[in-house]
Design an enzyme around this catalytic site. Structure first.
Site, short mmCIF file in Angstrom:
data_model
loop_
_atom_site.label_atom_id
_atom_site.label_comp_id
_atom_site.label_asym_id
_atom_site.label_seq_id
_atom_site.Cartn_x
_atom_site.Cartn_y
_atom_site.Cartn_z
N GLY A 110 8.99 23.83 43.27
CA GLY A 110 9.21 23.82 44.67
C GLY A 110 8.08 23.70 45.30
CB CYS A 111 6.38 21.56 47.36
SG CYS A 111 7.41 20.28 48.06
NE ARG A 112 4.98 21.52 54.82
CZ ARG A 112 5.45 21.34 55.92
NH1 ARG A 112 6.14 22.05 56.60
NH2 ARG A 112 5.68 20.03 56.04
#
Length: 132
Positions: free
Chosen positions: A82-84
């Site tokens: 995951g990221c932003r």
């Protein structure tokens, strides 16, 4: 002639509800945001390995990304990336799969969607004010 496969074709993307269920059932969560983003709030028990760094020249790929992931995870681990918002994590997921990781899934919508769904996050604790 070899055809290149786009990250969207290579990577399985799951929504945040599925990602939450998978993390709850034992999948590792790999956060590929910067340390500055991570420190503002993250999923409990996340592994943080930035995929990109913000530099004066702009965004630059972390040259040790694979090496750092390999020091924290095994090729056989079930990993949610995951990221932003889900863009960096898609690219990072494709790179991990191309490097031989077996079970990688991208979390669509990223940390923004996780927070928007009201799921638990670990945020920095405010420091007590010193009296003067």
């Amino acid at each position: 002639m070899a055809t290149s496969v786009s990250p969207e074709e290579l990577v399985i993307t799951v929504d945040v509800n599925m990602a939450k269920d998978l993390v709850s059932s034992g999948h590792l969560y790999l956060d590929v945001r910067t340390h500055e983003e991570f420190d503002k709030g993250h999923l409990e028990n996340s592994i943080v390995v930035p995929y990109l760094f913000i530099t004066p020249q702009g965004r630059e790929k972390n040259p040790q990304f694979l090496e750092q992931v390999l020091s924290a995870c095994k090729m056989e681990d079930n990993i949610i990336v995951g990221c932003r918002s889900g863009v960096r994590s898609l690219e990072a997921s494709a790179e991990l799969l191309n490097a031989g990781f077996k079970s990688i899934k991208n979390m669509g919508g990223g940390y923004i969607a996780w927070v928007a769904n009201g799921f638990a996050v670990k945020e920095p604790q405010p420091q007590p004010q010193e009296s003067v």
